[in-house]
Design a protein around this motif. Structure first.
Motif, PDB file in Angstrom:
ATOM      1  N   ILE A  26       0.761  -1.132   0.096  1.00 34.12           N
ATOM      2  CA  ILE A  26       0.035   0.172   0.134  1.00 34.12           C
ATOM      3  C   ILE A  26       1.011   1.327   0.154  1.00 34.12           C
ATOM      4  N   GLU A  27       2.165   1.138   0.644  1.00 37.37           N
ATOM      5  CA  GLU A  27       2.940   2.520   0.633  1.00 37.37           C
ATOM      6  C   GLU A  27       3.691   2.597  -0.947  1.00 37.37           C
ATOM      7  N   TRP A  28       3.829   1.450  -1.317  1.00 34.85           N
ATOM      8  CA  TRP A  28       4.283   1.799  -2.649  1.00 34.85           C
ATOM      9  C   TRP A  28       3.376   2.209  -3.403  1.00 34.85           C
ATOM     10  N   LEU A  29       1.929   1.871  -3.305  1.00 31.59           N
ATOM     11  CA  LEU A  29       1.064   2.368  -4.380  1.00 31.59           C
ATOM     12  C   LEU A  29       1.007   3.941  -4.004  1.00 31.59           C
ATOM     13  N   GLY A  30       1.238   4.495  -2.750  1.00 29.04           N
ATOM     14  CA  GLY A  30       1.155   5.982  -2.548  1.00 29.04           C
ATOM     15  C   GLY A  30       2.374   6.495  -3.150  1.00 29.04           C
ATOM     16  N   GLU A  31       3.549   5.759  -2.804  1.00 31.20           N
ATOM     17  CA  GLU A  31       4.660   6.412  -3.603  1.00 31.20           C
ATOM     18  C   GLU A  31       4.656   6.608  -5.166  1.00 31.20           C
ATOM     19  N   ILE A  32       3.859   5.584  -5.844  1.00 32.83           N
ATOM     20  CA  ILE A  32       3.711   5.522  -7.159  1.00 32.83           C
ATOM     21  C   ILE A  32       2.886   6.886  -7.398  1.00 32.83           C
ATOM     22  N   ALA A  33       1.853   6.852  -6.666  1.00 33.53           N
ATOM     23  CA  ALA A  33       0.961   8.280  -7.026  1.00 33.53           C
ATOM     24  C   ALA A  33       1.910   9.431  -6.879  1.00 33.53           C
ATOM     25  N   PHE A  34       2.737   9.394  -6.001  1.00 32.15           N
ATOM     26  CA  PHE A  34       3.726  10.706  -5.734  1.00 32.15           C
ATOM     27  C   PHE A  34       4.455  10.775  -6.857  1.00 32.15           C
ATOM     28  N   PHE A  35       5.173   9.679  -7.270  1.00 30.99           N
ATOM     29  CA  PHE A  35       6.043   9.762  -8.411  1.00 30.99           C
ATOM     30  C   PHE A  35       5.292  10.284  -9.683  1.00 30.99           C
ATOM     31  N   ARG A  36       4.106   9.722  -9.854  1.00 28.26           N
ATOM     32  CA  ARG A  36       3.116  10.419 -10.997  1.00 28.26           C
ATOM     33  C   ARG A  36       3.122  11.782 -11.102  1.00 28.26           C
ATOM     34  N   LYS A  37       3.006  12.532  -9.933  1.00 27.64           N
ATOM     35  CA  LYS A  37       2.920  13.809  -9.583  1.00 27.64           C
ATOM     36  C   LYS A  37       4.317  14.597  -9.831  1.00 27.64           C
ATOM     37  N   GLU A  38       5.181  13.959  -9.334  1.00 28.40           N
ATOM     38  CA  GLU A  38       6.505  14.551  -9.638  1.00 28.40           C
ATOM     39  C   GLU A  38       6.934  14.585 -11.132  1.00 28.40           C
ATOM     40  N   GLU A 115      14.844  -0.155  -7.347  1.00 24.74           N
ATOM     41  CA  GLU A 115      15.667   0.152  -8.591  1.00 24.74           C
ATOM     42  C   GLU A 115      14.949   1.235  -9.232  1.00 24.74           C
ATOM     43  N   PHE A 116      13.310   1.308  -9.190  1.00 28.32           N
ATOM     44  CA  PHE A 116      12.916   2.458  -9.682  1.00 28.32           C
ATOM     45  C   PHE A 116      13.264   3.733  -8.888  1.00 28.32           C
ATOM     46  N   GLU A 117      13.187   3.663  -7.758  1.00 28.52           N
ATOM     47  CA  GLU A 117      13.623   4.737  -6.816  1.00 28.52           C
ATOM     48  C   GLU A 117      14.851   5.440  -7.188  1.00 28.52           C
ATOM     49  N   LYS A 118      15.813   4.428  -7.497  1.00 33.19           N
ATOM     50  CA  LYS A 118      17.122   4.712  -7.701  1.00 33.19           C
ATOM     51  C   LYS A 118      17.382   5.502  -9.190  1.00 33.19           C
ATOM     52  N   GLU A 119      16.532   4.861 -10.102  1.00 31.04           N
ATOM     53  CA  GLU A 119      16.360   5.482 -11.322  1.00 31.04           C
ATOM     54  C   GLU A 119      15.875   6.928 -11.343  1.00 31.04           C
ATOM     55  N   MET A 120      14.647   7.049 -10.464  1.00 24.19           N
ATOM     56  CA  MET A 120      14.178   8.417 -10.422  1.00 24.19           C
ATOM     57  C   MET A 120      15.032   9.347  -9.498  1.00 24.19           C
ATOM     58  N   LYS A 121      15.873   9.122  -8.714  1.00 21.20           N
ATOM     59  CA  LYS A 121      16.841   9.704  -8.193  1.00 21.20           C
ATOM     60  C   LYS A 121      17.839  10.229  -9.313  1.00 21.20           C
ATOM     61  N   THR A 122      18.216   9.132  -9.761  1.00 21.05           N
ATOM     62  CA  THR A 122      19.530   9.450 -10.939  1.00 21.05           C
ATOM     63  C   THR A 122      18.868  10.507 -12.041  1.00 21.05           C
ATOM     64  N   PHE A 123      17.684  10.487 -12.664  1.00 26.85           N
ATOM     65  CA  PHE A 123      17.027  11.248 -13.359  1.00 26.85           C
ATOM     66  C   PHE A 123      16.853  12.697 -12.895  1.00 26.85           C
ATOM     67  N   LYS A 124      16.491  12.880 -11.503  1.00 30.49           N
ATOM     68  CA  LYS A 124      16.344  14.127 -10.957  1.00 30.49           C
ATOM     69  C   LYS A 124      17.946  14.813 -10.724  1.00 30.49           C
ATOM     70  N   ARG A 125      18.886  14.154 -10.525  1.00 31.13           N
ATOM     71  CA  ARG A 125      20.047  14.720 -10.389  1.00 31.13           C
ATOM     72  C   ARG A 125      20.558  14.968 -11.820  1.00 31.13           C
ATOM     73  N   ASN A 126      20.145  14.358 -12.707  1.00 23.24           N
ATOM     74  CA  ASN A 126      20.723  14.830 -14.008  1.00 23.24           C
ATOM     75  C   ASN A 126      19.683  15.916 -14.510  1.00 23.24           C
ATOM     76  N   PHE A 127      18.382  15.908 -14.545  1.00 27.72           N
ATOM     77  CA  PHE A 127      17.724  17.135 -14.673  1.00 27.72           C
ATOM     78  C   PHE A 127      18.169  18.245 -14.086  1.00 27.72           C
ATOM     79  N   PHE A 128      18.283  18.390 -12.696  1.00 29.87           N
ATOM     80  CA  PHE A 128      18.922  19.289 -12.191  1.00 29.87           C
ATOM     81  C   PHE A 128      20.443  20.220 -12.664  1.00 29.87           C
ATOM     82  N   GLN A 129      21.161  18.936 -13.070  1.00 30.25           N
ATOM     83  CA  GLN A 129      22.416  19.501 -13.512  1.00 30.25           C
ATOM     84  C   GLN A 129      22.217  20.061 -15.039  1.00 30.25           C
TER      85      GLN A 129
END
Length: 139
Positions: A26-38, A115-129
C-alpha cells in the motif's frame, strides 16, 4: 550505492505477517502516485525550459527519459503492485496458494521498486544539472 535488504530485514520479511507485507504494498502505491505527480511537474518544467531554450539537445534526451520513466517503468511497476495486491486477496480469501510464493514475489517487487526509486533519483540529479547548466549559459 545500492541499498539492499540487510539479513535481519530479509529474515523479518520472510517471517513477517502478511498484513505487514500488504502495508508495504500500500505504501508503494502511495509512492507511485507521488512519482506520477513528480513526473508531471518535471514535464511542466521541461516544457517551459524548452520554450525558452529550444536549441538545447540535452532537453530531448531528458524528455525521452521522462517518457520512459512515466509511460513504461512506472506504469509497469504500478500494474505489478496492483496484481500483487490482487494475489494477496486470493490468498486471504481461498487459502489455496502457498504464502511463500507471495513472499517471494513481494521480495522481487521490493527490489524492482527500489530500482525505480534509484532511477528516479538519478533522473532528478541529471535534470537539475542540465537546468543549472542552461541557466548558467543564459546569464
Amino acid at each position: 550505492m545500492e541499498q539492499s535488504l540487510t539479513p535481519a530485514k530479509w529474515e523479518f520479511l520472510l517471517e513477517a505477517p502478511i498484513g505487514i507485507l500488504h502495508g508495504e504494498s500500500i505504501e508503494w502505491l502511495g509512492e507511485i502516485a507521488f512519482f506520477r505527480k513528480e513526473i508531471a511537474f518535471f514535464f511542466m518544467l521541461l516544457e517551459k525550459i524548452i520554450d525558452i531554450n529550444s536549441q538545447h539537445k540535452t532537453l530531448l534526451s531528458i524528455e525521452n527519459q521522462l517518457i520512459d520513466l512515466s509511460s513504461k517503468k512506472l506504469d509497469e511497476l504500478n500494474m505489478d503492485v496492483q496484481r500483487h495486491e490482487e494475489f494477496l486477496a486470493v490468498i486471504i480469501k481461498t487459502r489455496r496458494h502457498d504464502e511463500s510464493i507471495y513472499r517471494s514475489k513481494h521480495n522481487n517487487l521490493s527490489k524492482k521498486f527500489r530500482e525505480f526509486e534509484k532511477e528516479m533519483k538519478t533522473f532528478k540529479r541529471n535534470f537539475f544539472q542540465v537546468v543549472e547548466k542552461i541557466n548558467n549559459n543564459c546569464t
